[in-house]
Design a protein around this motif. Structure first.
Motif, PDB file in Angstrom:
ATOM      1  N   ILE A  98      22.357  33.457  72.561  1.00  0.00           N
ATOM      2  CA  ILE A  98      23.440  32.608  72.761  1.00  0.00           C
ATOM      3  C   ILE A  98      24.799  33.373  73.269  1.00  0.00           C
ATOM      4  N   ALA A  99      24.923  34.643  72.289  1.00  0.00           N
ATOM      5  CA  ALA A  99      26.013  35.585  72.391  1.00  0.00           C
ATOM      6  C   ALA A  99      25.947  36.383  73.761  1.00  0.00           C
ATOM      7  N   MET A 100      24.608  36.535  74.273  1.00  0.00           N
ATOM      8  CA  MET A 100      24.424  37.244  75.430  1.00  0.00           C
ATOM      9  C   MET A 100      24.798  36.155  76.652  1.00  0.00           C
ATOM     10  N   GLU A 101      24.427  34.981  76.432  1.00  0.00           N
ATOM     11  CA  GLU A 101      24.422  33.790  77.483  1.00  0.00           C
ATOM     12  C   GLU A 101      26.194  33.863  77.721  1.00  0.00           C
ATOM     13  N   GLU A 102      26.980  33.703  76.640  1.00  0.00           N
ATOM     14  CA  GLU A 102      28.195  33.545  76.652  1.00  0.00           C
ATOM     15  C   GLU A 102      28.941  34.748  77.524  1.00  0.00           C
ATOM     16  N   GLU A 103      28.446  35.905  77.231  1.00  0.00           N
ATOM     17  CA  GLU A 103      28.805  37.247  77.692  1.00  0.00           C
ATOM     18  C   GLU A 103      28.534  37.215  79.371  1.00  0.00           C
ATOM     19  N   LYS A 104      27.355  36.719  79.718  1.00  0.00           N
ATOM     20  CA  LYS A 104      26.932  36.661  81.084  1.00  0.00           C
ATOM     21  C   LYS A 104      27.685  35.537  81.973  1.00  0.00           C
ATOM     22  N   ALA A 105      27.791  34.409  81.029  1.00  0.00           N
ATOM     23  CA  ALA A 105      28.605  33.446  81.843  1.00  0.00           C
ATOM     24  C   ALA A 105      30.174  33.783  82.276  1.00  0.00           C
ATOM     25  N   ASN A 106      30.391  34.837  81.404  1.00  0.00           N
ATOM     26  CA  ASN A 106      31.932  35.480  81.645  1.00  0.00           C
ATOM     27  C   ASN A 106      32.016  36.602  82.502  1.00  0.00           C
ATOM     28  N   GLY A 107      30.666  36.729  83.283  1.00  0.00           N
ATOM     29  CA  GLY A 107      30.910  37.804  84.276  1.00  0.00           C
ATOM     30  C   GLY A 107      30.110  38.882  83.943  1.00  0.00           C
ATOM     31  N   LYS A 108      29.612  39.289  82.553  1.00  0.00           N
ATOM     32  CA  LYS A 108      28.913  40.716  82.194  1.00  0.00           C
ATOM     33  C   LYS A 108      27.444  40.569  83.008  1.00  0.00           C
ATOM     34  N   PRO A 109      27.355  41.950  83.322  1.00  0.00           N
ATOM     35  CA  PRO A 109      26.151  42.252  84.139  1.00  0.00           C
ATOM     36  C   PRO A 109      24.746  42.033  83.383  1.00  0.00           C
ATOM     37  N   ILE A 110      24.572  41.155  82.747  1.00  0.00           N
ATOM     38  CA  ILE A 110      23.306  40.995  81.792  1.00  0.00           C
ATOM     39  C   ILE A 110      22.108  40.287  82.634  1.00  0.00           C
ATOM     40  N   THR A 111      20.905  41.143  82.997  1.00  0.00           N
ATOM     41  CA  THR A 111      19.852  40.693  83.607  1.00  0.00           C
ATOM     42  C   THR A 111      19.079  39.876  83.005  1.00  0.00           C
ATOM     43  N   ASP A 112      18.221  38.799  83.525  1.00  0.00           N
ATOM     44  CA  ASP A 112      17.346  38.338  82.909  1.00  0.00           C
ATOM     45  C   ASP A 112      16.037  39.024  82.111  1.00  0.00           C
ATOM     46  N   GLY A 113      15.805  40.395  82.778  1.00  0.00           N
ATOM     47  CA  GLY A 113      15.026  41.413  81.986  1.00  0.00           C
ATOM     48  C   GLY A 113      15.724  41.831  80.698  1.00  0.00           C
ATOM     49  N   ALA A 114      17.144  41.678  80.373  1.00  0.00           N
ATOM     50  CA  ALA A 114      17.806  42.142  79.215  1.00  0.00           C
ATOM     51  C   ALA A 114      17.518  41.049  78.378  1.00  0.00           C
ATOM     52  N   PHE A 115      17.748  39.835  78.768  1.00  0.00           N
ATOM     53  CA  PHE A 115      17.170  38.617  77.847  1.00  0.00           C
ATOM     54  C   PHE A 115      15.621  38.740  77.218  1.00  0.00           C
ATOM     55  N   ASN A 116      14.853  39.031  78.086  1.00  0.00           N
ATOM     56  CA  ASN A 116      13.235  39.017  77.818  1.00  0.00           C
ATOM     57  C   ASN A 116      13.243  40.149  76.991  1.00  0.00           C
ATOM     58  N   GLY A 117      13.726  41.268  77.203  1.00  0.00           N
ATOM     59  CA  GLY A 117      13.648  42.313  76.548  1.00  0.00           C
ATOM     60  C   GLY A 117      14.071  42.434  74.865  1.00  0.00           C
ATOM     61  N   ILE A 118      15.204  41.774  74.862  1.00  0.00           N
ATOM     62  CA  ILE A 118      15.740  41.391  73.195  1.00  0.00           C
ATOM     63  C   ILE A 118      14.946  40.472  72.843  1.00  0.00           C
ATOM     64  N   LYS A 119      14.497  39.341  73.214  1.00  0.00           N
ATOM     65  CA  LYS A 119      13.426  38.567  72.818  1.00  0.00           C
ATOM     66  C   LYS A 119      12.362  38.886  72.348  1.00  0.00           C
ATOM     67  N   THR A 120      11.578  39.647  73.261  1.00  0.00           N
ATOM     68  CA  THR A 120      10.150  40.105  73.224  1.00  0.00           C
ATOM     69  C   THR A 120      10.435  41.439  72.169  1.00  0.00           C
TER      70      THR A 120
END
Length: 271
Positions: free
Chosen positions: A81-103
């Protein structure tokens, strides 16, 4: 002027409540808890991504394979959720970064969660509450339900909120700081003490051997063993069984041997 998108505590709690209620509602062999994870993210996604295509993309990136222990693993959701909030505010967070953290986190946290919740907390509560129930006290199951609900909910909500508040650093502190290891070690010691007490209470094994010494009848149990150490035979039996288990003897075989020995020694009047 660009407006910063910020989640409220209520938004995060809505997301947590969905996971709390539906974490185990749609397991499947292809993606395990993926749909439950995506479902729990919907309140956050709806708040952060008013554009329909952005929201659709956010849901899709959370439909990848996911499987962890639902209580302690909740910290992963908080971080996401914290990463999604950052991404929604323009931070360059890729889908791979989400999957990397979760995995990367779902495996270790599943191990910690299973050990803590299913291997320590639940057995301890069952041992205590079964003891209360065996005395024909209805409070046993009631205490178990209330305690389980309170403990598990508190742990899960704490993990969720800390994951969101501290983000990735929260998990690094938990895993690297050794806090969780200290908790597990302390709980293990407590569990060992409880189980040791239950051995003496629920294994009423006593010998019936007695013989005459002159004109006095000598009872081996009451005149010797109980004076040396009450519960000595149950303790010895438990240690023997534990030793056999450590040597790799099947518990099923051990139970069969114990049943046979119980029948034979009972017929012979030894126990």
């Amino acid at each position: 002027m660009e407006v910063t998108k910020t989640l409220t505590k209520n938004d995060v709690l809505k997301s947590w409540f969905r996971w709390y209620m539906f974490a185990q509602s749609n397991y499947n062999y292809e993606r395990m808890q993926a749909t439950a994870f995506a479902h729990s993210m919907l309140p956050v996604i709806e708040k952060l991504y008013p554009d329909k295509e952005d929201a659709k993309a956010a849901v899709q990136r959370h439909l990848s394979f996911f499987n962890t222990e639902p209580v302690c693993g909740a910290v992963i959701h908080g971080i996401t959720i914290a990463m999604e909030e950052e991404k929604a505010n323009g931070k360059p967070i890729t889908d791979g970064a989400f999957n990397g953290i979760k995995t990367g986190l779902m495996g270790p946290l599943a191990g910690i969660g299973d050990t803590l919740t299913q291997g320590i907390i639940t057995p301890i509560m069952l041992a205590i509450c079964i003891g209360i129930t065996n005395n024909q006290n209805l409070a046993g199951p009631i205490i178990f339900l209330i305690a389980q609900f309170t403990i598990m909910t508190t742990i899960q909500l704490t993990m969720w909120m800390n994951g969101y508040t501290y983000g990735k650093k929260a998990v690094e502190q938990i895993l690297e700081g050794g806090t969780i290891n200290k908790v597990i070690e302390g709980a293990s010691i407590l569990g060992t003490l409880v189980m040791g007490g239950l051995v003496g209470r629920f294994i009423p094994l006593q010998t019936l051997i007695s013989f005459d010494v002159g004109q006095v009848k000598f009872n081996l149990q009451t005149d010797l063993l109980d004076k040396l150490m009450p519960g000595l035979i149950p303790l010895a039996l438990t240690l023997i069984v534990l030793s056999m288990v450590k040597k790799g003897v099947s518990p099923i075989k051990l139970m069969g041997v114990l049943i046979a020995l119980g029948a034979i020694t009972g017929i012979l009047g030894i126990f």
